[in-house]
Enzyme design. Structure first.
Site, PDB file in Angstrom:
ATOM      1  CB  ALA A   1      -7.911   2.800  -5.186  1.00 44.21           C
TER       2      ALA A   1
ATOM      3  N   GLY B   1      -8.964  -2.876  -5.730  1.00 47.07           N
ATOM      4  CA  GLY B   1      -7.840  -3.348  -4.934  1.00 47.07           C
ATOM      5  C   GLY B   1      -8.153  -3.408  -3.456  1.00 47.07           C
ATOM      6  CG  ASP B   2     -10.889  -1.316   0.110  1.00 50.65           C
ATOM      7  OD1 ASP B   2     -10.097  -1.409   1.071  1.00 50.65           O
ATOM      8  OD2 ASP B   2     -12.126  -1.192   0.264  1.00 50.65           O
ATOM      9  N   GLY B   3     -10.994  -4.262  -2.168  1.00 51.09           N
ATOM     10  CA  GLY B   3     -11.696  -5.536  -1.989  1.00 51.09           C
ATOM     11  C   GLY B   3     -10.761  -6.727  -2.074  1.00 51.09           C
TER      12      GLY B   3
END
Length: 136
Positions: free
Chosen positions: A23, A26-28
Protein backbone atom coordinates in the site's frame (compact mmCIF):
# COMPACT_ATOMS: atom_id res chain seq x y z
CA UNK A 1 21.88 -2.00 -10.87
CA UNK A 2 18.17 -2.29 -10.14
CA UNK A 3 15.83 -0.52 -12.55
CA UNK A 4 13.17 0.81 -10.18
CA UNK A 5 11.00 1.98 -13.08
CA UNK A 6 10.74 -1.44 -14.72
CA UNK A 7 10.39 -3.99 -11.96
CA UNK A 8 9.30 -7.58 -12.36
CA UNK A 9 9.34 -9.21 -8.93
CA UNK A 10 8.83 -12.97 -8.72
CA UNK A 11 5.56 -14.26 -7.28
CA UNK A 12 7.17 -15.83 -4.18
CA UNK A 13 8.90 -12.57 -3.31
CA UNK A 14 5.64 -10.65 -3.80
CA UNK A 15 3.76 -12.96 -1.47
CA UNK A 16 6.28 -12.31 1.28
CA UNK A 17 5.72 -8.55 1.24
CA UNK A 18 3.42 -6.96 3.78
CA UNK A 19 0.12 -5.46 2.68
CA UNK A 20 1.12 -2.15 4.23
CA UNK A 21 4.38 -2.22 2.27
CA UNK A 22 2.42 -2.79 -0.94
CA UNK A 23 0.00 0.00 0.00
CA UNK A 24 2.87 2.37 0.78
CA UNK A 25 4.37 1.80 -2.65
CA UNK A 26 0.97 1.81 -4.37
CA UNK A 27 0.13 5.17 -2.78
CA UNK A 28 3.15 6.67 -4.54
CA UNK A 29 2.33 4.94 -7.84
CA UNK A 30 -1.27 6.20 -7.71
CA UNK A 31 -0.16 9.73 -6.84
CA UNK A 32 2.31 9.84 -9.74
CA UNK A 33 -0.44 8.68 -12.07
CA UNK A 34 -2.82 11.38 -10.77
CA UNK A 35 -0.14 14.06 -11.08
CA UNK A 36 0.61 12.97 -14.64
CA UNK A 37 -3.10 12.93 -15.47
CA UNK A 38 -3.53 16.47 -14.13
CA UNK A 39 -0.48 17.90 -15.88
CA UNK A 40 -1.26 16.24 -19.21
CA UNK A 41 -4.75 17.70 -19.19
CA UNK A 42 -3.43 21.16 -18.41
CA UNK A 43 -6.62 21.96 -16.51
CA UNK A 44 -5.08 22.89 -13.19
CA UNK A 45 -3.02 26.04 -12.80
CA UNK A 46 0.46 25.49 -11.40
CA UNK A 47 -0.50 26.95 -8.03
CA UNK A 48 -3.52 24.65 -7.83
CA UNK A 49 -1.79 21.38 -8.80
CA UNK A 50 -1.14 20.30 -5.23
CA UNK A 51 -4.72 20.96 -4.14
CA UNK A 52 -6.06 19.13 -7.21
CA UNK A 53 -3.76 16.18 -6.55
CA UNK A 54 -4.85 15.93 -2.92
CA UNK A 55 -8.49 15.96 -4.05
CA UNK A 56 -7.94 12.82 -6.15
CA UNK A 57 -5.58 10.90 -3.88
CA UNK A 58 -7.62 11.37 -0.69
CA UNK A 59 -9.12 8.16 0.70
CA UNK A 60 -12.77 9.11 0.00
CA UNK A 61 -11.98 9.80 -3.67
CA UNK A 62 -9.99 6.59 -4.02
CA UNK A 63 -12.76 4.56 -2.41
CA UNK A 64 -15.37 6.09 -4.72
CA UNK A 65 -13.29 5.45 -7.83
CA UNK A 66 -12.47 1.90 -6.76
CA UNK A 67 -16.14 0.99 -7.19
CA UNK A 68 -15.70 1.57 -10.95
CA UNK A 69 -12.95 -1.03 -11.26
CA UNK A 70 -13.98 -3.59 -8.67
CA UNK A 71 -16.01 -5.67 -11.17
CA UNK A 72 -13.02 -5.71 -13.56
CA UNK A 73 -10.57 -7.32 -11.13
CA UNK A 74 -9.30 -10.83 -11.63
CA UNK A 75 -9.64 -13.23 -8.69
CA UNK A 76 -5.96 -12.74 -7.86
CA UNK A 77 -6.26 -8.95 -8.00
CA UNK A 78 -9.37 -9.06 -5.81
CA UNK A 79 -7.45 -11.17 -3.28
CA UNK A 80 -4.63 -8.62 -3.16
CA UNK A 81 -7.18 -5.82 -2.71
CA UNK A 82 -8.93 -7.69 0.14
CA UNK A 83 -5.63 -8.44 1.84
CA UNK A 84 -4.75 -4.73 1.75
CA UNK A 85 -8.23 -3.63 2.80
CA UNK A 86 -8.28 -6.00 5.76
CA UNK A 87 -4.99 -4.74 7.18
CA UNK A 88 -5.77 -2.99 10.44
CA UNK A 89 -4.96 0.73 10.10
CA UNK A 90 -3.09 2.43 12.94
CA UNK A 91 -5.18 5.56 12.47
CA UNK A 92 -7.82 6.92 10.11
CA UNK A 93 -7.67 10.49 8.71
CA UNK A 94 -10.42 12.85 9.87
CA UNK A 95 -11.64 13.40 6.31
CA UNK A 96 -12.36 9.69 5.71
CA UNK A 97 -14.48 7.00 7.27
CA UNK A 98 -12.81 3.78 8.37
CA UNK A 99 -14.41 1.93 5.42
CA UNK A 100 -13.17 4.54 2.92
CA UNK A 101 -9.67 4.41 4.37
CA UNK A 102 -9.57 0.62 4.27
CA UNK A 103 -10.83 0.58 0.66
CA UNK A 104 -8.18 3.13 -0.31
CA UNK A 105 -5.51 1.01 1.41
CA UNK A 106 -6.69 -2.04 -0.54
CA UNK A 107 -6.56 -0.10 -3.81
CA UNK A 108 -3.07 1.16 -3.01
CA UNK A 109 -1.91 -2.38 -2.16
CA UNK A 110 -3.24 -3.53 -5.54
CA UNK A 111 -1.43 -0.71 -7.36
CA UNK A 112 1.81 -1.53 -5.49
CA UNK A 113 1.43 -5.23 -6.33
CA UNK A 114 0.86 -4.51 -10.03
CA UNK A 115 3.76 -2.06 -10.14
CA UNK A 116 6.18 -4.54 -8.60
CA UNK A 117 5.30 -7.02 -11.31
CA UNK A 118 5.92 -4.46 -14.04
CA UNK A 119 2.26 -4.63 -15.07
CA UNK A 120 2.03 -1.00 -16.14
CA UNK A 121 -0.46 -1.75 -18.89
CA UNK A 122 -2.89 -3.14 -16.30
CA UNK A 123 -2.26 -0.13 -14.03
CA UNK A 124 -3.06 2.20 -16.92
CA UNK A 125 -6.19 0.19 -17.75
CA UNK A 126 -7.56 0.40 -14.21
CA UNK A 127 -6.55 4.03 -13.74
CA UNK A 128 -8.22 5.05 -17.02
CA UNK A 129 -11.49 3.46 -15.94
CA UNK A 130 -11.22 5.14 -12.54
CA UNK A 131 -10.72 8.56 -14.09
CA UNK A 132 -13.43 8.30 -16.78
CA UNK A 133 -15.97 11.10 -16.75
CA UNK A 134 -14.08 13.08 -14.14
CA UNK A 135 -14.43 16.80 -14.36
CA UNK A 136 -11.81 18.83 -12.62
Amino acid sequence: MTDYFHLNIERDALLSLSSLGLAHLGDGVYEVMVRSWLVLRGKAKAKDLHRATVKYVAAPAQAERFEKVQPLLSDEEADVFRRGRNTAPHSVPKAASRAQYQTATGLEALFGWLYLQGRTERLNELFSVMMEEVSQ
